[in-house]
Write a protein that holds these residues in place. Structure first.
Motif, mmCIF file in Angstrom:
data_model
loop_
_atom_site.group_PDB
_atom_site.id
_atom_site.type_symbol
_atom_site.label_atom_id
_atom_site.label_comp_id
_atom_site.label_asym_id
_atom_site.label_seq_id
_atom_site.Cartn_x
_atom_site.Cartn_y
_atom_site.Cartn_z
ATOM 1 N N GLU A 123 0.847 -1.188 0.000
ATOM 2 C CA GLU A 123 0.000 0.000 0.000
ATOM 3 C C GLU A 123 0.884 1.240 0.000
ATOM 4 O OE1 GLU A 123 -3.472 0.379 0.128
ATOM 5 O OE2 GLU A 123 -3.606 -1.762 -0.339
ATOM 6 N N PHE A 124 0.714 2.099 -1.009
ATOM 7 C CA PHE A 124 1.535 3.294 -1.157
ATOM 8 C C PHE A 124 0.676 4.548 -0.993
ATOM 9 C CE2 PHE A 124 3.802 0.004 -3.353
ATOM 10 C CZ PHE A 124 5.138 0.268 -3.077
ATOM 11 N N TRP A 125 1.197 5.495 -0.230
ATOM 12 C CA TRP A 125 0.528 6.784 -0.109
ATOM 13 C C TRP A 125 0.840 7.616 -1.356
ATOM 14 C CZ3 TRP A 125 -3.145 9.037 2.669
ATOM 15 C CH2 TRP A 125 -3.283 10.424 2.593
ATOM 16 N N VAL A 126 -0.205 8.118 -2.003
ATOM 17 C CA VAL A 126 -0.070 8.833 -3.268
ATOM 18 C C VAL A 126 -0.812 10.163 -3.179
ATOM 19 C CG1 VAL A 126 -0.567 8.772 -5.747
ATOM 20 C CG2 VAL A 126 0.129 6.680 -4.564
ATOM 21 N N GLU A 127 -0.187 11.222 -3.656
ATOM 22 C CA GLU A 127 -0.830 12.526 -3.775
ATOM 23 C C GLU A 127 -0.844 12.917 -5.243
ATOM 24 O OE1 GLU A 127 -0.274 15.588 -1.120
ATOM 25 O OE2 GLU A 127 0.188 14.312 0.604
ATOM 26 N N ASN A 165 7.838 6.405 -0.945
ATOM 27 C CA ASN A 165 8.521 5.132 -1.183
ATOM 28 C C ASN A 165 8.348 4.192 0.014
ATOM 29 O OD1 ASN A 165 9.873 5.472 -3.792
ATOM 30 N ND2 ASN A 165 11.108 7.041 -2.784
ATOM 31 N N ARG A 166 8.641 2.923 -0.196
ATOM 32 C CA ARG A 166 8.598 1.970 0.915
ATOM 33 C C ARG A 166 9.504 2.461 2.052
ATOM 34 N NH1 ARG A 166 6.917 -3.654 -0.640
ATOM 35 N NH2 ARG A 166 6.466 -3.610 -2.879
ATOM 36 N N GLY A 167 8.926 2.459 3.257
ATOM 37 C CA GLY A 167 9.691 2.859 4.426
ATOM 38 C C GLY A 167 9.777 4.355 4.643
ATOM 39 N N ALA A 168 9.024 5.150 3.885
ATOM 40 C CA ALA A 168 8.985 6.600 4.068
ATOM 41 C C ALA A 168 7.540 7.051 4.224
ATOM 42 C CB ALA A 168 9.629 7.324 2.891
ATOM 43 N N GLY A 169 7.327 8.044 5.066
ATOM 44 C CA GLY A 169 5.984 8.580 5.237
ATOM 45 C C GLY A 169 4.994 7.533 5.681
ATOM 46 N N ARG A 170 3.906 7.395 4.915
ATOM 47 C CA ARG A 170 2.819 6.490 5.297
ATOM 48 C C ARG A 170 2.916 5.123 4.645
ATOM 49 N NH1 ARG A 170 0.843 12.179 4.185
ATOM 50 N NH2 ARG A 170 2.806 11.769 3.119
ATOM 51 N N PRO A 226 4.422 1.512 4.377
ATOM 52 C CA PRO A 226 5.133 0.660 5.335
ATOM 53 C C PRO A 226 6.466 0.154 4.799
ATOM 54 C CG PRO A 226 2.842 -0.056 5.036
ATOM 55 C CD PRO A 226 3.117 0.952 3.980
ATOM 56 N N LEU A 227 7.345 -0.174 5.728
ATOM 57 C CA LEU A 227 8.619 -0.814 5.411
ATOM 58 C C LEU A 227 8.397 -2.315 5.327
ATOM 59 C CD1 LEU A 227 11.763 -0.405 5.161
ATOM 60 C CD2 LEU A 227 11.853 -0.934 7.610
ATOM 61 N N PRO A 228 8.770 -2.969 4.223
ATOM 62 C CA PRO A 228 8.548 -4.410 4.098
ATOM 63 C C PRO A 228 9.620 -5.206 4.827
ATOM 64 C CG PRO A 228 9.646 -3.609 2.150
ATOM 65 C CD PRO A 228 9.395 -2.402 3.019
ATOM 66 N N GLU A 229 9.387 -6.483 4.956
ATOM 67 C CA GLU A 229 10.428 -7.379 5.456
ATOM 68 C C GLU A 229 11.512 -7.538 4.392
ATOM 69 O OE1 GLU A 229 10.583 -8.692 8.468
ATOM 70 O OE2 GLU A 229 8.693 -7.748 9.056
ATOM 71 N N THR A 267 9.892 18.820 9.751
ATOM 72 C CA THR A 267 10.200 17.397 9.848
ATOM 73 C C THR A 267 9.870 16.861 11.234
ATOM 74 O OG1 THR A 267 11.951 17.632 8.206
ATOM 75 C CG2 THR A 267 12.017 15.665 9.593
ATOM 76 N N LEU A 268 10.228 17.610 12.275
ATOM 77 C CA LEU A 268 9.947 17.167 13.639
ATOM 78 C C LEU A 268 8.446 17.102 13.914
ATOM 79 C CD1 LEU A 268 12.706 19.147 15.576
ATOM 80 C CD2 LEU A 268 12.673 16.696 15.071
ATOM 81 N N ALA A 269 7.675 17.964 13.252
ATOM 82 C CA ALA A 269 6.221 17.989 13.468
ATOM 83 C C ALA A 269 5.478 16.989 12.588
ATOM 84 C CB ALA A 269 5.692 19.398 13.194
ATOM 85 N N PHE A 270 6.154 16.402 11.596
ATOM 86 C CA PHE A 270 5.493 15.487 10.662
ATOM 87 C C PHE A 270 5.001 14.250 11.427
ATOM 88 C CE2 PHE A 270 5.815 12.224 7.166
ATOM 89 C CZ PHE A 270 4.785 12.735 6.393
ATOM 90 N N PRO A 271 3.727 13.880 11.269
ATOM 91 C CA PRO A 271 3.169 12.794 12.081
ATOM 92 C C PRO A 271 3.570 11.386 11.661
ATOM 93 C CG PRO A 271 1.490 13.684 10.617
ATOM 94 C CD PRO A 271 2.694 14.557 10.462
ATOM 95 N N HIS A 272 4.357 11.253 10.593
ATOM 96 C CA HIS A 272 4.757 9.920 10.116
ATOM 97 C C HIS A 272 6.280 9.865 9.955
ATOM 98 C CE1 HIS A 272 0.479 9.320 9.267
ATOM 99 N NE2 HIS A 272 0.509 10.496 8.648
ATOM 100 N N PRO A 273 7.028 9.983 11.058
ATOM 101 C CA PRO A 273 8.485 10.016 10.957
ATOM 102 C C PRO A 273 9.048 8.681 10.482
ATOM 103 C CG PRO A 273 7.816 9.777 13.243
ATOM 104 C CD PRO A 273 6.556 10.028 12.461
ATOM 105 N N GLN A 274 10.185 8.753 9.811
ATOM 106 C CA GLN A 274 10.843 7.540 9.346
ATOM 107 C C GLN A 274 11.646 6.919 10.485
ATOM 108 O OE1 GLN A 274 14.055 7.795 6.394
ATOM 109 N NE2 GLN A 274 13.086 6.134 5.270
ATOM 110 N N SER A 275 11.568 5.610 10.617
ATOM 111 C CA SER A 275 12.352 4.913 11.631
ATOM 112 C C SER A 275 13.821 4.859 11.229
ATOM 113 C CB SER A 275 11.825 3.492 11.834
ATOM 114 O OG SER A 275 12.104 2.692 10.699
ATOM 115 N N THR A 276 14.675 4.665 12.231
ATOM 116 C CA THR A 276 16.105 4.508 11.940
ATOM 117 C C THR A 276 16.346 3.322 11.027
ATOM 118 O OG1 THR A 276 16.733 5.532 14.034
ATOM 119 C CG2 THR A 276 18.366 4.103 12.979
ATOM 120 N N GLU A 277 15.625 2.221 11.262
ATOM 121 C CA GLU A 277 15.792 1.030 10.421
ATOM 122 C C GLU A 277 15.444 1.332 8.974
ATOM 123 O OE1 GLU A 277 14.077 -3.531 9.810
ATOM 124 O OE2 GLU A 277 13.157 -2.197 11.299
#
Length: 269
Positions: A11-15, A54-59, A61-64, A173-183
């Motif tokens: 599932e990809f977030w698209v604007e 992209n995968r693992g950014a924003g909304r 998800p990061l895949p296995e 960036t700090l206020a963005f509600p969908h921060p990217q994880s370190t992983e």
């Protein structure tokens, strides 16, 4: 407002914004679709603009398992097909420009033209060392703000640091509600730092514009020039006084340049 689109098993977030010839914008390391806000706003009167996480950014998800640039290019291709876009002008910056290269190589029929901003074909020793530092910096920085303070030294001009532009980007960036994880940051980074299309660039047939910022430390002009020299008929231009992300710092300049290029491609049919 954006929406989630199913493509390539995820599932990809698209604007999407505007009407006209289709343009797909591909973001770089860690960046969600919002990084293209000045293009969504400034070019949608002439084009139908699509941006996505992209995968693992924003909304999205990061895949296995590991990420790969060809795999992310397959994601972009699947999104175009899911949105019933037969072909689009593709613009990518930094890691997104690498995805754009692989998209043009693996799915040439979907690519009307290419704009590659802050790009490279193969990491050199400097880039490998720099991105290796970023990898452990993401883990060891004392705070997210400290990480951004350091990371943005490679991304924006001294001008943007001096006039408060960078501080504004940090606050957003700090206020963005969908921060990217370190992983996710590290896995995207590993995919981008091992990217290599150097021996395949000659297979790209789409009209191509390669742009580099004169002051770009992360992807200096010497790397972009190699890409332009490898793609038949590609143009190479250096933006004086700019760094890694001129589409954010001087969006009017960037938008005018890519608009002129796309209009030329459209006029040629």
């Amino acid at each position: 407002m954006g929406e989630m689109i199913n493509a390539n098993g995820a599932e990809f977030w698209v604007e999407r914004r505007g009407q006209g010839p289709d343009v797909l914008l591909i973001a770089g390391l860690g960046d969600p679709a919002e990084v293209w806000q000045a293009q969504l706003d400034g070019l949608s009167d002439r084009y139908r603009i699509t941006a996505f996480d992209n995968r693992g950014a924003g909304r999205t998800p990061l895949p296995e398992g590991p990420l790969s640039v060809p795999g992310m290019a397959d994601d972009a291709a699947a999104l175009l097909r899911a949105l019933d876009i037969p072909a689009a002008h593709i613009a990518g910056f930094s890691g997104g420009s690498l995805i754009a290269q692989e998209l043009a190589l693996g799915h040439p029929g979907l690519v009307r033209s290419l704009v590659l901003m802050s790009t490279w074909a193969r990491s050199d020793a400097y880039l490998r060392t720099m991105t290796g530092f970023w990898h452990w910096m993401a883990e060891r920085a004392p705070s997210e703000r400290a990480m951004l303070d350091a990371f943005y030294l490679w991304v924006y001009t001294p001008r943007a640091h001096a006039d408060g532009t960078v501080e504004g980007f940090i606050e957003e960036t700090l206020a963005f509600p969908h921060p990217q994880s370190t992983e996710a940051f590290q896995r995207q980074l590993e995919a981008f730092r091992t990217h290599d299309t150097l021996d395949r660039l000659a297979q790209i047939t789409a009209p191509t514009l390669v742009l580099a910022g004169e002051l770009d430390r992360a992807a200096p002009p010497r790397l972009g020039r190699v890409v332009a020299e490898g793609i038949p008929g590609a143009r190479f231009e250096v933006l004086p006084g700019e760094a890694h992300q001129p589409f954010q710092e001087v969006p009017d300049v960037f938008n005018a340049r890519v608009d002129a290029f796309w209009r030329e491609v459209e006029a040629r049919g």
